[in-house]
Design a protein around this motif. Structure first.
Motif, mmCIF file in Angstrom:
data_model
loop_
_atom_site.group_PDB
_atom_site.id
_atom_site.type_symbol
_atom_site.label_atom_id
_atom_site.label_comp_id
_atom_site.label_asym_id
_atom_site.label_seq_id
_atom_site.Cartn_x
_atom_site.Cartn_y
_atom_site.Cartn_z
ATOM 1 N N SER A 182 0.841 -1.264 -0.084
ATOM 2 C CA SER A 182 0.044 -0.214 -0.065
ATOM 3 C C SER A 182 0.694 1.247 -0.075
ATOM 4 N N ALA A 183 0.846 1.936 -1.054
ATOM 5 C CA ALA A 183 1.592 3.054 -1.266
ATOM 6 C C ALA A 183 1.063 4.319 -0.368
ATOM 7 N N PHE A 184 -0.432 4.268 -0.146
ATOM 8 C CA PHE A 184 -1.124 5.286 0.482
ATOM 9 C C PHE A 184 -0.806 5.191 2.019
ATOM 10 N N ALA A 185 -0.756 4.072 2.598
ATOM 11 C CA ALA A 185 -0.353 3.985 3.884
ATOM 12 C C ALA A 185 0.905 4.280 4.357
ATOM 13 N N MET A 186 1.918 3.670 3.250
ATOM 14 C CA MET A 186 3.317 4.090 3.378
ATOM 15 C C MET A 186 3.537 5.595 3.518
ATOM 16 N N PHE A 187 2.902 6.299 2.667
ATOM 17 C CA PHE A 187 3.061 7.584 2.640
ATOM 18 C C PHE A 187 2.694 8.463 3.667
ATOM 19 N N LEU A 188 1.379 7.968 4.293
ATOM 20 C CA LEU A 188 0.911 8.570 5.542
ATOM 21 C C LEU A 188 1.909 8.302 6.699
ATOM 22 N N LEU A 189 2.290 7.212 6.893
ATOM 23 C CA LEU A 189 3.223 6.772 7.843
ATOM 24 C C LEU A 189 4.514 7.663 7.652
ATOM 25 N N TYR A 190 4.991 7.647 6.318
ATOM 26 C CA TYR A 190 6.377 8.338 5.991
ATOM 27 C C TYR A 190 6.364 9.903 6.638
ATOM 28 N N GLN A 191 5.040 10.618 6.305
ATOM 29 C CA GLN A 191 5.117 12.021 6.770
ATOM 30 C C GLN A 191 4.984 12.260 8.106
ATOM 31 N N TYR A 192 4.226 10.945 9.013
ATOM 32 C CA TYR A 192 4.131 11.229 10.230
ATOM 33 C C TYR A 192 5.669 11.022 10.963
ATOM 34 N N MET A 193 6.177 9.877 10.324
ATOM 35 C CA MET A 193 7.871 9.448 11.097
ATOM 36 C C MET A 193 8.584 10.578 10.839
ATOM 37 N N ARG A 194 8.553 11.564 10.030
ATOM 38 C CA ARG A 194 9.432 12.325 9.650
ATOM 39 C C ARG A 194 9.633 13.463 10.991
ATOM 40 N N THR A 195 8.456 13.576 11.508
ATOM 41 C CA THR A 195 8.419 14.371 12.610
ATOM 42 C C THR A 195 9.061 13.842 13.860
ATOM 43 N N ILE A 196 9.626 12.792 13.932
ATOM 44 C CA ILE A 196 10.073 12.180 15.035
ATOM 45 C C ILE A 196 11.460 12.629 14.965
ATOM 46 N N ASP A 197 11.844 12.973 16.500
ATOM 47 C CA ASP A 197 13.261 13.689 16.468
ATOM 48 C C ASP A 197 14.305 12.301 16.393
ATOM 49 N N LYS A 198 15.493 12.535 15.363
ATOM 50 C CA LYS A 198 16.257 11.590 15.296
ATOM 51 C C LYS A 198 17.287 11.446 16.466
ATOM 52 N N ASP A 199 17.523 12.295 17.069
ATOM 53 C CA ASP A 199 18.254 12.180 18.167
ATOM 54 C C ASP A 199 17.968 11.043 19.149
ATOM 55 N N ILE A 200 16.688 10.979 19.460
ATOM 56 C CA ILE A 200 16.090 9.644 20.223
ATOM 57 C C ILE A 200 16.783 8.355 19.683
ATOM 58 N N LEU A 201 16.570 8.351 18.257
ATOM 59 C CA LEU A 201 16.974 6.989 17.799
ATOM 60 C C LEU A 201 18.555 7.101 17.716
ATOM 61 N N GLN A 202 19.244 8.120 17.496
ATOM 62 C CA GLN A 202 20.722 8.182 17.867
ATOM 63 C C GLN A 202 21.178 7.665 19.136
ATOM 64 N N ALA A 203 20.378 8.196 20.056
ATOM 65 C CA ALA A 203 20.956 7.724 21.539
ATOM 66 C C ALA A 203 20.509 6.191 21.676
ATOM 67 N N ALA A 204 19.477 5.642 21.052
ATOM 68 C CA ALA A 204 19.176 4.498 21.194
ATOM 69 C C ALA A 204 20.287 3.426 20.397
ATOM 70 N N GLU A 205 20.830 4.063 19.226
ATOM 71 C CA GLU A 205 21.839 3.395 18.748
ATOM 72 C C GLU A 205 23.075 3.391 19.397
ATOM 73 N N ILE A 206 23.409 4.433 19.994
ATOM 74 C CA ILE A 206 24.668 4.430 20.863
ATOM 75 C C ILE A 206 24.627 3.382 21.988
ATOM 76 N N ASP A 207 23.245 3.270 22.444
ATOM 77 C CA ASP A 207 23.251 2.162 23.427
ATOM 78 C C ASP A 207 23.022 0.850 22.761
ATOM 79 N N GLY A 208 23.292 0.549 21.361
ATOM 80 C CA GLY A 208 23.404 -0.783 20.991
ATOM 81 C C GLY A 208 21.937 -1.240 20.203
ATOM 82 N N ALA A 209 21.224 -0.630 20.494
ATOM 83 C CA ALA A 209 20.007 -0.973 19.553
ATOM 84 C C ALA A 209 19.920 -0.931 18.131
ATOM 85 N N GLY A 210 19.633 -1.971 17.398
ATOM 86 C CA GLY A 210 19.692 -1.941 15.898
ATOM 87 C C GLY A 210 18.285 -1.552 15.396
ATOM 88 N N HIS A 211 18.127 -1.337 13.993
ATOM 89 C CA HIS A 211 17.006 -0.728 13.404
ATOM 90 C C HIS A 211 15.806 -1.459 13.779
#
Length: 308
Positions: A182-211
């Protein structure tokens, strides 16, 4: 002398300040209110809203009321909007005229499994396009979004040939799998996930969390309003899907509810509209109930994505 000279000055400034503040408040309130709308325009807008509501509500009311009317009241003139006698015989006749138990089972399986797979793939794709760097990402995203511009019937023949070659005709796999992307659902989720602060994921990556761990423990919980909205939209679409299940199935045991309604019309013809209306209630009632129960979440999820 100095004290006597300052008191009148202070007394004179206080009402001026208060007066100036009140004037500014009145001006700001006037700007917020804007120009006054003419009464005839307000009446026209109300009439347009009422007419729009009537276009959607009257067919639904006629559907449900006709399913509860005896045969003679459906064809009476003038029209009887409120049934004088309520009966459930139409529902019993519809249930006995077609295997609705099997239709319900097929619709529940195809809708439930198809929605779960489609939303899962949409989450994975949206996460990859937002948080994973890979070559030709922009080109791939542009192609997926451009696929939304194509009507779904363009791929019917290709999908049918593919399903037939795989031996999936008249099976759940043939109904479900061609529609899980579904391109429609993917596009809606893509637009929403862009608003998430990437610093949170970078901190989790430093702690060893994978994708996978970052996606499941951080991104999915933060995106839950939009995920729920996409899930409900996809669910309604799959429940009401008609053309593809009609093409890929050939026996009554694999038909879904929308096709079962066509089967019922073939059995009853154009004379017994009460039974056909009862069958239409079988098809439409589950999604109507889900929509009315979750409409605030659907609107809230879309509004949250727009606000962000």
């Amino acid at each position: 002398m100095s004290t006597l000279s300052t008191e009148p000055a202070q007394a004179s400034t206080i009402p001026q300040a208060a007066d100036g503040t009140s004037r500014r408040a009145d001006l700001n309130a006037g700007r917020r209110r804007g120009p006054r709308r003419p009464a005839w325009l307000t009446g026209l807008l109300i009439a347009a809203v009422v007419a729009t509501i009537g276009v959607f509500i009257l067919p639904l009311y006629w559907l449900f009321s006709s399913s509860l009317k005896p045969h003679e009241q459906i064809y009476s003139w003038p029209l009887q909007w409120i049934p004088t006698q309520v009966t459930l015989e139409n529902f019993l006749d519809a249930w006995n005229a077609a295997p609705f138990d099997r239709f319900f089972l097929n619709s529940i399986i195809t809708t439930g499994v198809g929605t779960a797979l489609e939303i899962s793939l949409a989450i994975l794709c949206a996460y990859a396009f937002v948080f994973v760097d890979f070559r030709y990402k922009k080109i791939a995203f542009a192609l997926i979004v451009a696929s939304m511009m194509l009507p779904g019937h363009v791929t019917l023949i290709v999908n049918y040939i593919t399903v037939a070659n795989l031996g999936w005709l008249n099976s759940y796999a043939g109904i479900i799998l061609p529609g899980v992307a579904s391109a429609f659902a993917m596009f809606l989720l893509y637009q929403y996930m862009r608003t998430i602060d990437k610093d949170i994921l970078q901190a989790a990556e430093i702690d060893g969390a994978g994708h996978i761990r970052r996606m499941l423990t951080i991104v999915v919980p933060l995106s839950s309003p939009m995920i729920l909205t996409c899930t409900l939209i996809v669910m309604v679409s799959k429940w009401n899907e008609y053309v593809w299940p009609l093409i890929v199935t050939s026996t009554a045991t694999m038909r879904t509810l929308p096709i079962g309604l066509l089967f019922l019309r073939t059995q009853e013809g154009y004379s017994n509209w009460g039974v056909i209306m009862a069958g239409a209630v079988f098809v439409s009632l589950p999604m109507l109930v889900i929509f009315f129960l979750a409409q605030k979440r659907i609107i809230g999820g879309l509004a949250a994505g727009a606000m962000k």
